[in-house]
Design a protein around this motif. Sequence first.
Motif, PDB file in Angstrom:
ATOM      1  N   PHE A  97       0.757  -1.115  -0.157  1.00  0.00           N
ATOM      2  CA  PHE A  97       0.036  -0.034   0.015  1.00  0.00           C
ATOM      3  C   PHE A  97       0.823   1.178  -0.250  1.00  0.00           C
ATOM      4  N   ILE A  98       0.341   2.356  -0.696  1.00  0.00           N
ATOM      5  CA  ILE A  98       0.896   3.596  -0.454  1.00  0.00           C
ATOM      6  C   ILE A  98       0.121   4.370   0.682  1.00  0.00           C
ATOM      7  N   LEU A  99       0.600   4.637   1.752  1.00  0.00           N
ATOM      8  CA  LEU A  99      -0.494   5.415   2.680  1.00  0.00           C
ATOM      9  C   LEU A  99       0.178   6.595   3.134  1.00  0.00           C
ATOM     10  N   LYS A 100      -0.430   7.448   3.956  1.00  0.00           N
ATOM     11  CA  LYS A 100       0.295   8.584   4.511  1.00  0.00           C
ATOM     12  C   LYS A 100       1.055   8.127   5.779  1.00  0.00           C
ATOM     13  N   ARG A 101       2.037   8.877   5.822  1.00  0.00           N
ATOM     14  CA  ARG A 101       3.142   8.633   6.796  1.00  0.00           C
ATOM     15  C   ARG A 101       2.707   8.585   8.222  1.00  0.00           C
ATOM     16  N   GLU A 102       1.544   9.305   8.578  1.00  0.00           N
ATOM     17  CA  GLU A 102       1.051   9.436   9.967  1.00  0.00           C
ATOM     18  C   GLU A 102       0.944   8.192  10.365  1.00  0.00           C
ATOM     19  N   LEU A 103       0.320   7.143   9.536  1.00  0.00           N
ATOM     20  CA  LEU A 103      -0.003   5.889   9.920  1.00  0.00           C
ATOM     21  C   LEU A 103       0.932   4.934  10.416  1.00  0.00           C
ATOM     22  N   MET A 104       2.093   5.315   9.769  1.00  0.00           N
ATOM     23  CA  MET A 104       3.393   4.395  10.320  1.00  0.00           C
ATOM     24  C   MET A 104       3.648   4.700  11.834  1.00  0.00           C
ATOM     25  N   ARG A 105       3.116   5.976  12.404  1.00  0.00           N
ATOM     26  CA  ARG A 105       3.403   6.536  13.687  1.00  0.00           C
ATOM     27  C   ARG A 105       2.493   5.828  14.606  1.00  0.00           C
ATOM     28  N   ILE A 106       1.740   5.287  14.299  1.00  0.00           N
ATOM     29  CA  ILE A 106       0.773   4.645  15.378  1.00  0.00           C
ATOM     30  C   ILE A 106       1.369   3.291  15.967  1.00  0.00           C
ATOM     31  N   PRO A 107       1.434   3.499  17.480  1.00  0.00           N
ATOM     32  CA  PRO A 107       2.049   2.224  17.683  1.00  0.00           C
ATOM     33  C   PRO A 107       1.375   0.948  17.668  1.00  0.00           C
ATOM     34  N   ILE A 108       2.275  -0.068  17.510  1.00  0.00           N
ATOM     35  CA  ILE A 108       1.940  -1.415  17.040  1.00  0.00           C
ATOM     36  C   ILE A 108       1.631  -1.486  15.718  1.00  0.00           C
ATOM     37  N   PHE A 109       0.379  -0.746  15.158  1.00  0.00           N
ATOM     38  CA  PHE A 109       0.032  -0.858  13.867  1.00  0.00           C
ATOM     39  C   PHE A 109       1.075  -0.321  12.833  1.00  0.00           C
ATOM     40  N   GLY A 110       1.754   0.701  13.314  1.00  0.00           N
ATOM     41  CA  GLY A 110       2.931   1.177  12.482  1.00  0.00           C
ATOM     42  C   GLY A 110       4.071   0.287  12.316  1.00  0.00           C
ATOM     43  N   TRP A 111       4.261  -0.670  13.403  1.00  0.00           N
ATOM     44  CA  TRP A 111       5.571  -1.782  13.483  1.00  0.00           C
ATOM     45  C   TRP A 111       5.052  -2.812  12.482  1.00  0.00           C
ATOM     46  N   PHE A 112       3.605  -2.972  12.277  1.00  0.00           N
ATOM     47  CA  PHE A 112       3.289  -4.123  11.363  1.00  0.00           C
ATOM     48  C   PHE A 112       3.335  -3.582  10.041  1.00  0.00           C
ATOM     49  N   ALA A 113       2.980  -2.680   9.799  1.00  0.00           N
ATOM     50  CA  ALA A 113       2.970  -1.907   8.460  1.00  0.00           C
ATOM     51  C   ALA A 113       4.377  -1.722   7.924  1.00  0.00           C
ATOM     52  N   ALA A 114       5.536  -1.377   8.775  1.00  0.00           N
ATOM     53  CA  ALA A 114       6.668  -1.353   8.475  1.00  0.00           C
ATOM     54  C   ALA A 114       7.144  -2.673   8.088  1.00  0.00           C
ATOM     55  N   LYS A 115       6.987  -3.843   8.655  1.00  0.00           N
ATOM     56  CA  LYS A 115       7.510  -5.214   8.761  1.00  0.00           C
ATOM     57  C   LYS A 115       6.826  -5.730   7.261  1.00  0.00           C
ATOM     58  N   ALA A 116       5.554  -5.134   6.836  1.00  0.00           N
ATOM     59  CA  ALA A 116       5.201  -5.485   5.643  1.00  0.00           C
ATOM     60  C   ALA A 116       5.561  -4.773   4.465  1.00  0.00           C
ATOM     61  N   ARG A 117       6.369  -3.758   4.709  1.00  0.00           N
ATOM     62  CA  ARG A 117       7.076  -2.638   3.757  1.00  0.00           C
ATOM     63  C   ARG A 117       6.060  -2.156   2.810  1.00  0.00           C
ATOM     64  N   MET A 118       4.902  -1.531   3.748  1.00  0.00           N
ATOM     65  CA  MET A 118       4.231  -0.590   3.069  1.00  0.00           C
ATOM     66  C   MET A 118       4.972   0.798   2.916  1.00  0.00           C
ATOM     67  N   ILE A 119       4.493   1.611   1.956  1.00  0.00           N
ATOM     68  CA  ILE A 119       5.072   2.917   1.478  1.00  0.00           C
ATOM     69  C   ILE A 119       4.460   3.930   1.895  1.00  0.00           C
ATOM     70  N   PRO A 120       5.323   4.663   2.815  1.00  0.00           N
ATOM     71  CA  PRO A 120       4.619   5.930   3.380  1.00  0.00           C
ATOM     72  C   PRO A 120       5.029   7.004   2.652  1.00  0.00           C
ATOM     73  N   VAL A 121       4.123   8.173   2.722  1.00  0.00           N
ATOM     74  CA  VAL A 121       4.289   9.196   2.102  1.00  0.00           C
ATOM     75  C   VAL A 121       3.850  10.348   2.949  1.00  0.00           C
ATOM     76  N   ASP A 122       5.003  11.293   2.899  1.00  0.00           N
ATOM     77  CA  ASP A 122       4.687  12.573   3.525  1.00  0.00           C
ATOM     78  C   ASP A 122       4.175  13.560   2.811  1.00  0.00           C
ATOM     79  N   ARG A 123       2.662  14.009   2.975  1.00  0.00           N
ATOM     80  CA  ARG A 123       2.227  14.800   2.010  1.00  0.00           C
ATOM     81  C   ARG A 123       2.358  16.228   2.109  1.00  0.00           C
ATOM     82  N   SER A 124       3.281  16.506   3.214  1.00  0.00           N
ATOM     83  CA  SER A 124       3.631  17.867   3.313  1.00  0.00           C
ATOM     84  C   SER A 124       4.768  18.163   2.807  1.00  0.00           C
ATOM     85  N   ALA A 125       5.451  17.283   2.162  1.00  0.00           N
ATOM     86  CA  ALA A 125       6.892  17.267   1.443  1.00  0.00           C
ATOM     87  C   ALA A 125       6.848  17.630   0.080  1.00  0.00           C
ATOM     88  N   GLY A 126       5.999  17.638  -0.679  1.00  0.00           N
ATOM     89  CA  GLY A 126       5.688  18.125  -2.010  1.00  0.00           C
ATOM     90  C   GLY A 126       6.521  17.182  -2.854  1.00  0.00           C
TER      91      GLY A 126
END
Length: 252
Positions: A97-126
């Motif tokens: 998944f391409i998902l917003k970076r804030e989701l990767m910062r959620i405890p536990i959920f973010g750890w699983f997303a990182a393990k699954a190698r989801m792709i975070p996007v910082d929407r404020s970074a242009g």
Amino acid sequence: MTAIRSALFQVAFHVVTLLYMLALLPALPFISRQTLWRIGVLGWVRAVAVLLRVLVGIRAEVTGTEHIPEGPLLIAAKHQSAWETLALLPYFSDPAFILKRELMRIPIFGWFAAKARMIPVDRSAGSAALKAMTRAARAEIAGGRQILIFPEGTRRPPGAPPAYKFGVAHLYASLGVPCLPVALNSGLYWPRRALNFRPGTIKVEFLPALPPGLRREEFLARMEREIETASDRLLAEGRAALAEAPGTGREG
């Protein structure tokens, strides 16, 4: 009754999600990403589907699976609900998944997303965010994965004017793989920013894949036209079904 069933589902959904994550958490540093996918993600998605069917009366009808190509792929899906963020996953062998970076910062959920190698996007970074997303997507495509993106960036109410971003066209041009458009009407049954669900059948349609190599503007126009045309048809079918079913409430 619909409100009570919706509340029961919300509680059950969060409890089941937490239980799955807690059960797998001790093994997270040691299991492979593929094992996490088979045991954790797919099991969780199937459990949520059962909860939706039993507690809320929501089922799914999926057509067009014959259009899903094998191998690396870009998937561009209509986004009306939280439903498609999980229910589309079992139809692909190794999606990211391409998902917003804030989701990767959620405890536990973010750890699983990182393990699954989801792709975070910082929407404020242009433009820097677009470049980082493209680099990460290329790396996953090189490993044979499928990249799943919601081209409008966020959930849109059913029937709202489309708001496709050019980032998906940039990604398509950079990856050099087919793009699979996905139409749906999930927002009629699992509305965004609403607590009440509506019983019925969510319809999803995998459309014929767009070949690689189209010009960006041509690709974006074709993708939007095909997704919106099919989604409008599915919305009309869903609205007709809701109108015939007593007690489902006003559509969102």
